[in-house]
Scaffold this active site. Structure first.
Site, PDB file in Angstrom:
ATOM      1  N   ASP A  31       0.854  -1.183   0.000  1.00  0.00           N
ATOM      2  CA  ASP A  31       0.000   0.000   0.000  1.00  0.00           C
ATOM      3  C   ASP A  31       0.890   1.232   0.000  1.00  0.00           C
ATOM      4  OD1 ASP A  31      -2.437   1.711   0.369  1.00  0.00           O
ATOM      5  OD2 ASP A  31      -3.317  -0.233   0.846  1.00  0.00           O
TER       6      ASP A  31
ATOM      7  N   HIS B 236      -2.788   3.186  -4.894  1.00  0.00           N
ATOM      8  CA  HIS B 236      -2.161   2.816  -3.627  1.00  0.00           C
ATOM      9  C   HIS B 236      -0.707   2.419  -3.875  1.00  0.00           C
ATOM     10  CE1 HIS B 236      -5.590   3.131  -0.942  1.00  0.00           C
ATOM     11  NE2 HIS B 236      -6.341   2.511  -1.835  1.00  0.00           N
TER      12      HIS B 236
ATOM     13  N   GLU C 256      -9.765   2.621  -5.378  1.00  0.00           N
ATOM     14  CA  GLU C 256      -9.426   3.993  -4.998  1.00  0.00           C
ATOM     15  C   GLU C 256      -8.277   4.575  -5.816  1.00  0.00           C
ATOM     16  OE1 GLU C 256     -10.870   4.041  -0.356  1.00  0.00           O
ATOM     17  OE2 GLU C 256      -8.801   3.468  -0.762  1.00  0.00           O
TER      18      GLU C 256
END
Length: 754
Positions: A194, A259, A322
């Site tokens: 991440d 990410h 995302e």
């Protein structure tokens, strides 16, 4: 997990078993598909032998695991032998159902675990071990006689642990896997990459761990050594083998295309924009994306090749969630790529990106799985969707003919707190209780019978942004993961919250044996004092989940199942000591709570006991000092509006207010929403604690913070509040010239003026 397990759970095998409620005398979790209690018991002792067929290596392995678990819980280890008399023994036989299904027959003369495959033998052994471990007592145990036929409802029964934000020890992860296996969860989704860190050794790209595996956290924490770590490939293989021996497949996750700050910090040429390593200690949704150069895909191919060499899982998780497209929109090179490929927009480019990564996986015979954003812009036919933004992604995927796993926020996001008790560990401020998780049905009614065949199963996620220690991670995961396990395994007709709650004391005892630290707070009496009549104080002792009954004492003795049952608020004199504990069917559940009735305690509230003015993004988060995570203060705050309300304060004589406060960095990637956070300008260099009568009412105090900004930990400020008629609601907030750092309340004391 084995393909045969999927085929069995989704095929005719699971429906072939009759269903029935779990008998009251059994404490198996998940509740089995069919259980019939018989007469008598089987005495399990040190003299008991576990018998397997000669030459059956897999059965012998399961027998040794069962013997070891019995040693851990009962204190003795049954001998494992090949061949021998069945009378008085535990016999493992292959003359049973296929896949993960098993039959378990327990009688006074012996026990038989029957299953065609190793997975079924293992789960039969887990059910027997549970029946032999109803508590933490040592020595021989009488196992109730029963005939059990069992098989899972869903094939994918998962738990995700995020090791990218905070690194857990290998021993902790093994304990989690033990607890998963004992409750028939079979998929460990390992989040390894991440923005905050890269956690898996990749030999071809050493900077991924040398550079991207470490970060400086912001605020006062920046003065401490770098934070991070990683798992070597040997450690990862060790965990894979450990899990496989317990019928658990580890599915690794390597995030793309978003990410991606950590790997771009290590290798900037991978990015669309220059990376900022100082942001690796932030939380939220980051803008950094991989670029679409051939060299980037060569990098990902190399990485995934090493990943697939370590993890034999048929599925490889590629993230896809995302991925904020701002950098792609701003890049002439990316825009030219979109035009070159004849794509409509950045969403279709992400689809192209994911499908290209999927091609590398397919060459090795693996299947791509990603979060539900991978549906946007089109999806490869063999891709699997993990639906996290509610269940809509799963419904869309199944209707489009894609396999899917349900993992919806917020219900199955175990970073949410479990009760309103101020004793909860750090995490998100929304309450997702054990009962909420248990109430989730993984089979959406919006799907037809044929469409439901695409539902592989269900998974809960332990995101660790605010779980800085291994113990906090375990407390957030358990026992809620066990509720998820029952919904994933047990037939829908046999699901019963009341029966699940009845089995909780035994479940909690087993977790202790397995070395897992569960959260007991929701079961425990939550003492709340209030002013009573005639100088007395009333004490409420309600347990957040309302499971079982609360029993208490006022004579200093330890509460037992025979102590008085709590039926309503107690009127008590100052100085009285109350001890209370929850019990289920006479068995203690959770810790004993002790509270001394003290009028002074009524004058203090922690941030968790105050009411938030708003709850846009509520968090239970820790201070950035001192260095040790477990010694830092915890704050309950809405990061979009650090403001608290103390309702019903008596200011008839005026009062003195004392606040313990802290300052923490605003290290949240919230994009343009940050501009909407309003601050009142300070009148003094250090700012003030403002006290108002209601959040839009009269300001009755502005207490200067003075030199508090120089203190990285907690500071204390005090001031006077003027007299006002009747009881009022005090609204507390801070002035500040900048959002970073921002001030938070730890606790507040309001004493009437003398």
């Amino acid at each position: 997990m084995a393909v045969s397990a999927f085929a069995f759970a989704l095929g005719v095998g699971a429906s072939a078993l009759a269903t029935g409620a779990l008998a009251d005398s059994l404490t198996i979790t998940p509740a089995p598909a069919r259980a019939v209690v018989a007469e008598g018991t089987f005495k399990l002792s040190a003299a008991t032998r576990i018998v397997v067929t000669k030459g059956d290596v897999e059965a012998r392995g399961v027998a040794l695991q069962l013997a070891d678990l019995i040693r851990r819980s009962r204190g003795f280890r049954p001998a494992v032998i090949e061949g021998g008399p069945a009378v008085g023994s535990i016999v493992l036989t292959r003359e049973g159902p296929a896949g993960e299904a098993y039959k378990l027959d327990i009688g006074p003369g012996g026990v038989t675990i029957a299953a065609a495959q190793r997975a079924g033998l293992f789960y039969g052994a887990m059910s027997l071990w549970q029946l032999a471990t109803p508590d933490v007592a040592k020595g021989p145990v009488a196992v109730p006689a029963a005939a059990i036929e069992d098989a899972p409802r869903f094939a994918w029964r998962g738990l995700m642990v995020d090791s990218a934000r905070h690194v857990q020890s290998l021993d902790t992860l093994k304990a989690v896997i033990d607890a998963m296996a004992a409750h028939k969860l079979n998929t460990f989704h390992w989040h390894l990459v991440d923005d905050q860190g890269w956690r898996l050794e990749i030999k071809k790209y050493p900077k991924l761990t040398e550079v991207a595996g470490w970060r400086h956290d912001p605020g006062a924490a920046a003065r401490y050594p770098k934070y991070g770590g990683f798992y070597t490939q040997d450690q990862a293989r060790e965990l894979v083998a450990y899990a496989a021996a317990r019928n658990i497949t580890i599915v690794p996750e390597i995030e793309t295309p978003g990410h991606a700050l950590a790997p771009i910090v290590a290798y900037p040429a991978l990015g669309t924009a220059a990376p900022d390593a100082s942001k690796m200690g932030d939380w939220g949704v980051f803008p950094w994306l991989y670029n679409t150069d051939d060299a980037t895909f060569a990098f990902l191919d190399d990485v995934l090749s090493e990943v697939m060499d370590i993890f034999p899982s048929p599925f490889i998780h590629v993230g896809g969630d995302e991925a904020v497209k701002d950098q792609w929109k701003a890049s002439p090179k990316i825009q030219a790529k979109i035009k070159e490929l004849g794509l409509k927009d950045e969403h279709e480019l992400q689809s192209w990106f994911i499908q290209r990564v999927g091609q590398s996986l397919a060459k090795r015979g693996r299947r791509l799985i990603g979060w539900d954003e991978i549906l946007e812009g089109g999806l490869a036919p063999n891709a699997t969707v993990m639906s996290w933004r509610g269940i809509d992604g799963a419904i869309a995927a199944a209707k489009a003919g894609h396999d899917t796993v349900l993992s919806p926020h917020p219900t199955l996001y175990l970073d949410n707190r479990q009760s309103l008790s101020p004793d909860e560990p750090t995490g998100r401020g929304r309450v997702i209780s054990l009962k909420d998780v248990y109430a989730f049905d993984p089979a959406p009614a919006q799907l037809s019978v044929d469409e439901r065949k695409h539902i592989l199963g269900v998974q809960a996620n332990v995101w660790t942004e605010h779980m800085q220690t291994d113990a906090r991670m375990q407390r957030m995961a358990f026992p809620r993961a066990i509720a998820l396990a029952e919904r994933a395994w047990t037939p829908e007709a046999d699901v019963s919250w009341d029966d699940f709650a009845r089995r909780l004391p035994a479940q909690m005892a087993r977790l202790k044996v397995l070395g897992v630290t569960p959260n007991t707070v929701p079961f425990e009496p939550d003492p709340r004092m209030a002013e009573g009549e005639g100088g007395q104080i009333t004490l409420a002792l309600t347990a957040p989940l309302g499971v079982g009954e609360v029993r208490y004492t006022t004579d200093g003795k330890v509460p037992t199942a025979a102590s008085p049952a709590y039926a309503g608020p107690l009127a008590l004199a100052a100085g009285t000591t109350v001890k209370a504990r929850s019990f289920v069917d006479g068995q203690a559940l959770g810790r004993e709570k002790t509270v001394t009735i003290d009028p002074v305690a009524l004058q203090t509230r922690t941030s968790g006991q105050l009411k938030r003015c708003t709850s846009h993004v509520p968090l239970l988060m820790i201070d950035d000092a001192p260095a040790a995570f477990d010694k830092r203060a915890m704050f309950d705050v809405d990061i979009f509006n650090p403001c608290w309300i103390w309702e019903g304060v008596d200011l008839s004589k005026g009062a003195r207010i004392t606040a313990r406060i802290g300052q923490i960095p605003f290290n949240f990637q919230v994009g343009k929403d940050r501009d909407g956070i309003k601050l009142n300008p300070p009148a003094t260099p250090g700012g003030e604690l403002e006290v108002r009568l209601g959040c839009a009412g009269e300001r009755v105090a502005a207490i200067p913070l003075g030199d508090s900004a120089k203190n990285p930990a907690l500071s204390t400020v005090s001031g006077r509040l003027p007299a006002r008629a009747g009881k009022v609601d005090l609204c507390l907030s801070f002035t500040n010239k900048s959002l970073d750092p921002f001030w938070v309340l730890d606790r507040v004391t309001v004493k009437p003026a003398p």
